[in-house]
Motif scaffolding. Sequence first.
Motif, PDB file in Angstrom:
ATOM      1  N   HIS A   1       0.844  -1.212   0.000  1.00 18.25           N
ATOM      2  CA  HIS A   1       0.000   0.000   0.000  1.00 18.25           C
ATOM      3  C   HIS A   1       0.875   1.256   0.000  1.00 18.25           C
ATOM      4  O   HIS A   1       0.657   2.173  -0.800  1.00 18.25           O
TER       5      HIS A   1
ATOM      6  N   GLU B   1     -11.575  -5.918   4.980  1.00 16.05           N
ATOM      7  CA  GLU B   1     -11.328  -4.475   4.839  1.00 16.05           C
ATOM      8  C   GLU B   1      -9.947  -4.216   4.229  1.00 16.05           C
ATOM      9  O   GLU B   1      -9.767  -3.294   3.440  1.00 16.05           O
TER      10      GLU B   1
ATOM     11  N   LEU C   1     -10.169  -4.954   0.504  1.00 10.26           N
ATOM     12  CA  LEU C   1     -10.869  -3.883  -0.208  1.00 10.26           C
ATOM     13  C   LEU C   1      -9.969  -2.659  -0.340  1.00 10.26           C
ATOM     14  O   LEU C   1      -9.909  -2.018  -1.395  1.00 10.26           O
ATOM     15  N   ALA C   2      -9.260  -2.332   0.750  1.00  9.64           N
ATOM     16  CA  ALA C   2      -8.377  -1.151   0.718  1.00  9.64           C
ATOM     17  C   ALA C   2      -7.282  -1.335  -0.333  1.00  9.64           C
ATOM     18  O   ALA C   2      -6.964  -0.407  -1.098  1.00  9.64           O
TER      19      ALA C   2
ATOM     20  N   GLU D   1      -7.424  -3.296  -2.987  1.00 10.69           N
ATOM     21  CA  GLU D   1      -8.018  -3.273  -4.332  1.00 10.69           C
ATOM     22  C   GLU D   1      -8.297  -1.849  -4.788  1.00 10.69           C
ATOM     23  O   GLU D   1      -8.304  -1.558  -5.981  1.00 10.69           O
ATOM     24  N   ARG D   2      -8.544  -0.963  -3.832  1.00  9.64           N
ATOM     25  CA  ARG D   2      -8.814   0.448  -4.182  1.00  9.64           C
ATOM     26  C   ARG D   2      -7.528   1.254  -4.363  1.00  9.64           C
ATOM     27  O   ARG D   2      -7.564   2.421  -4.728  1.00  9.64           O
ATOM     28  N   THR D   3      -6.373   0.647  -4.037  1.00  2.59           N
ATOM     29  CA  THR D   3      -5.104   1.399  -4.102  1.00  2.59           C
ATOM     30  C   THR D   3      -4.628   1.497  -5.556  1.00  2.59           C
ATOM     31  O   THR D   3      -4.491   0.460  -6.214  1.00  2.59           O
ATOM     32  N   PRO D   4      -4.367   2.701  -6.064  1.00  2.00           N
ATOM     33  CA  PRO D   4      -3.885   2.809  -7.431  1.00  2.00           C
ATOM     34  C   PRO D   4      -2.480   2.227  -7.561  1.00  2.00           C
ATOM     35  O   PRO D   4      -1.761   2.114  -6.553  1.00  2.00           O
TER      36      PRO D   4
END
Length: 620
Positions: A21, A105, A108-109, A111-114
């Motif tokens: 991340h 969570e 999901l976090a 997967e949302r990270t560019p």
Amino acid sequence: MFPEYDVIVVGAGHAGCEASHAAAMMGSKVLLVTMNMNTIAQMSCNPAMGGVAKGQIVREIDALGGMSGIISDKSAIQFRMLNRSKGPAMWSPRTQNDRMKFSEEWRLALERTPNLDFWQETVKEILVKDGRAVGVKTSLGLEIKSKAVVLTNGTFLNGLIHIGEKNFGGGRAAEKAATGLTEQLLTLGFEAGRMKTGTPPRIDGRSLDYSKMEEQPGDEKPGKFSYSDTTPLDKQVSCWITYTNEDVHQELQKGFDKSPMFQGRIKGLGPRYCPSIEDKINRFAERDRHQIFVEPEGWNTVEIYVNGFSTSLPEDIQYQALRKIPGFENAKMFRPGYAIEYDFFPPTQLKLSLETHLVTGLFFAGQINGTTGYEEAACQGLMAGINAHHTAHEKEPLILKRSEAYIGVLIDDLVNKGTQEPYRMFTSRAEYRILLRQDNADLRLTETGYKIGLATQERYDSFLQKKTSIDQLLKELSSIKADPETVNAGLESIQTSAIREKVVVAHLLRRPQIGMPELRQLSPDLKALLDKYSPEVQEEAEIDIKYESYIEREQKLAEKIGSLEEFKIKPDFDYDRVKALSSEAREKLKRIKPETLGQATRISGVSPSDISVLTIYMGK
Ligand code: FAD
């Protein structure tokens, strides 16, 4: 199939999640390779985050822009601030967590990270060219290229699980061990060792009788970890306390002849401070009971974690012994406890950036470095992710000082002293405890996180606003004077000596019996003044005033020692030329290659006289 990445992170445990991340958020193109994408951020042991010294670490991760605090808040089922009755250096936030939600969570976090890609497979080899890590090779034989690699293999490297006389390969219950990597790293010249940890059985909560236990509810006003806008819990789940007894101990003793620990089948060293139940009854034979915390595993599951009952005795012994615990008479067991042995790499082979000395661009973080605990792993992952990004972009590493963060203490201890047993953080490891509080982690670290491009603008703005408000409140409290009549009348109910002259309000706060709630009672004006500020700002101002002299003393000490930290030692410095060094010091200095004179002072085996010799030799 794959582009060339800036950073490849191996393993999606607590270290790997933070590492991938952080590097991706800072702009690196990142690949997270993990053996099983369904076990991302799995809590291998207890469903809880934080606690003494560990809660401070979670807050530091959060202040720097990491995710463990946010994920813990989102998956919390109970919050407690431990050690509230002690001084603020000891206050430690802790959450009980929903194990499945924690993992969900995190996924999901991520997967949302560019900039972050995923690949599910086992890494078998690090690709090394001219002393540099240039990628990884997987079990399918795929070669994936990158500028830096972060290894966060946790308990998986040649993991061996023990239950009684049975043992089998595994990285965690029901998961395969990872083979091949240790062997390759040994051929590259790394040293490896063996450690051990253990976990208790899990129970069906419906089979327990809670009327025989003490309830342990969460805080009345629950707090949270993150300085960002996560919301505190509006409902909580209780934990329960019960105790073992002589009958439980006798049942356990029946299995001692089959214990892998007592019979010498386990070779790795386990955590002394987190012993198994058989170890406790063996070592503390005079004690007739041990505390057991009965911890729910989540909002929607009946599964219970039996904290304090870690064991690797045979499963039938575990079962019979559990049923002798008050409240557990009809307990049904879901999963047996077990012990696991795994490979680790002595962390003295690392730089303070967590990059290895032997291979440029190769970083180690988490349990692979001989630590234990999610928080210890997560903070190393964060730092390794940041520094792998920096390496990939030819920037200077970020190194936190011991006076700046528990994270700095942890890495400094690992690199300079190494560890003989699984390392966990304690407040006693930090010499600047009053500086390194859980309440001020944002004030210590948000600016750093923002400057490196990890903490967001929003976080930075709210940090600036908090800092300004604290300064403003301190100024106001130091400029307002209160009359003796008002003060003495307002403080009548408190055991504190009367005053005779006008007094600066801030000075009143230095008295142990007086805090913000007492000041509030003094006058409507003071109440109105305090109401302008948030509880966090008031708390910070109160600590600043009450502990001013201690804080100043630690700050001065940190500055004094800081001058040695500024004195850099070249990586190729030839210690053999300094004849007056003791041979032990010379050997350790050559191996650890301290980056500063300050770091050299903390290497075990390097004495003050060795430091004087070095100081004179270097012409300081
Ligand atoms: P892990 O959480 O172990 O994650 C490692 C990840 O790497 C996993 O996702 C795995 O699939 C992946 N992986 C490994 N090798 C490869 C590879 N070659 N290729 C691809 N992916 C790979 N901590 C405590 O504080 N107290 C305790 O009492 C305690 N007891 C424990 C008991 C047990 C049985 C276990 C297993 C752990 C225990 N821990 C305990 C430790 C805690 O779980 C770890 O400290 C923490 O999870 C370490 O985080 P990590 O990220 O380093 O590794």
